[in-house]
Design a protein around this motif. Structure first.
Motif, PDB file in Angstrom:
ATOM      1  N   VAL A 135     -22.291 -19.339   1.061  1.00  0.00           N
ATOM      2  CA  VAL A 135     -21.244 -18.372   1.384  1.00  0.00           C
ATOM      3  C   VAL A 135     -21.514 -17.648   2.700  1.00  0.00           C
ATOM      4  O   VAL A 135     -20.585 -17.317   3.443  1.00  0.00           O
ATOM      5  CB  VAL A 135     -21.114 -17.342   0.230  1.00  0.00           C
ATOM      6  CG1 VAL A 135     -20.262 -16.153   0.648  1.00  0.00           C
ATOM      7  CG2 VAL A 135     -20.535 -18.012  -1.001  1.00  0.00           C
ATOM      8  N   SER A 167     -15.656 -15.256   4.191  1.00  0.00           N
ATOM      9  CA  SER A 167     -15.009 -14.893   2.930  1.00  0.00           C
ATOM     10  C   SER A 167     -15.483 -13.537   2.417  1.00  0.00           C
ATOM     11  O   SER A 167     -16.652 -13.172   2.561  1.00  0.00           O
ATOM     12  CB  SER A 167     -15.295 -15.954   1.869  1.00  0.00           C
ATOM     13  OG  SER A 167     -14.783 -17.208   2.258  1.00  0.00           O
ATOM     14  N   ILE A 175     -14.871 -14.339  -3.627  1.00  0.00           N
ATOM     15  CA  ILE A 175     -16.076 -15.046  -4.099  1.00  0.00           C
ATOM     16  C   ILE A 175     -16.867 -14.062  -4.951  1.00  0.00           C
ATOM     17  O   ILE A 175     -17.511 -13.151  -4.421  1.00  0.00           O
ATOM     18  CB  ILE A 175     -16.925 -15.559  -2.929  1.00  0.00           C
ATOM     19  CG1 ILE A 175     -16.141 -16.573  -2.110  1.00  0.00           C
ATOM     20  CG2 ILE A 175     -18.223 -16.187  -3.451  1.00  0.00           C
ATOM     21  CD1 ILE A 175     -16.882 -17.140  -0.936  1.00  0.00           C
ATOM     22  N   VAL A 209     -16.681 -11.056  -0.411  1.00  0.00           N
ATOM     23  CA  VAL A 209     -17.540 -11.274  -1.577  1.00  0.00           C
ATOM     24  C   VAL A 209     -17.548 -10.018  -2.441  1.00  0.00           C
ATOM     25  O   VAL A 209     -17.602  -8.899  -1.921  1.00  0.00           O
ATOM     26  CB  VAL A 209     -18.982 -11.616  -1.144  1.00  0.00           C
ATOM     27  CG1 VAL A 209     -19.886 -11.814  -2.362  1.00  0.00           C
ATOM     28  CG2 VAL A 209     -19.002 -12.861  -0.264  1.00  0.00           C
TER      29      VAL A 209
END
Length: 219
Positions: free
Chosen positions: A37, A42, A184, A44
């Motif tokens: 990741v 993205s 995520i 989180v």
């Protein structure tokens, strides 16, 4: 170029492993997820009990990202009143409220190009949640008392010790913001659920303390 890229990835993964300690299956899986990741942009959401190391996970993600040459800024959302939190996040203009004697940048602007870690997001008021949602959607913020938008480019890592699905159901947390943050999800288990990691953690703390005192870890 391919070799240089491989070396950077190897160094990045090695740094992540050095920052986080644990060898239980759940932790190894978490480390692998962090490594995958980290290079992305993205958002989180890290969940787990207080004191279990959520900020360490956030810092590891930042360190392994392409944003690691910019700032990592952490804000504990439960440590401020609503007005002060909004000023901390978005900044304020001179005269916006009593005591605002000068203009101040918020952390959304200060962390531009880097990572903003919002800890205990469940403790934000609903009105602050609205402003956070708009900042995420528009990548712009408006300082408290101001009317001009300021562009910002930050990666958001949020954390909470509460179950946000329950908070949403009971009307304390906005569902649209929950989905914006929960791109995520990562869950960090408490140490009592991974007691096999205790010797590793003890050794890590001993080495860290020894290095801080100027001694070799084996001394």
């Amino acid at each position: 170029r391919a070799l240089a890229s491989t070396n950077r990835d190897q160094n990045r993964n090695r740094n992540l492993r050095q920052r986080m300690v644990g060898n239980t299956p759940v932790m190894r899986e978490l480390f692998e997820m962090v490594e995958k990741v980290a290079p992305t942009n993205s958002t989180v959401l890290v969940t787990g009990e207080s004191g279990c190391g959520k900020e360490l996970i956030a810092r590891a993600i930042h360190d392994g990202s392409n944003r690691n040459d910019h700032q990592f800024i952490a804000v504990n959302c439960s440590a401020f009143t609503e007005g002060l939190l909004e000023s901390e996040l978005f900044g304020h203009v001179k005269g916006a409220f009593t005591g605002a004697v000068e203009e101040r940048k918020g952390v959304f602007v200060s962390a531009n190009g880097g990572t903003l870690f919002l800890d205990e997001v469940a403790d934000m008021s609903l009105s602050t949640q609205v402003r956070i949602l708009r900042a995420l959607e528009d990548r712009r913020v408006i300082p408290v008392g101001g009317d001009s938008e300021v562009e910002t480019d930050v990666r958001i890592i949020a954390a909470t010790n509460k179950d946000l699905t329950i908070e949403v159901q009971e009307g304390r947390f906005r569902e649209d913001l929950f989905y914006r943050l929960n791109v995520i999800p990562m869950h960090l288990p408490p140490l009592r659920d991974r007691k096999e990691d205790l010797p590793l953690l003890a050794g890590h703390f001993i080495r860290t303390r020894a290095e801080a005192m100027g001694h070799a870890a084996s001394e």
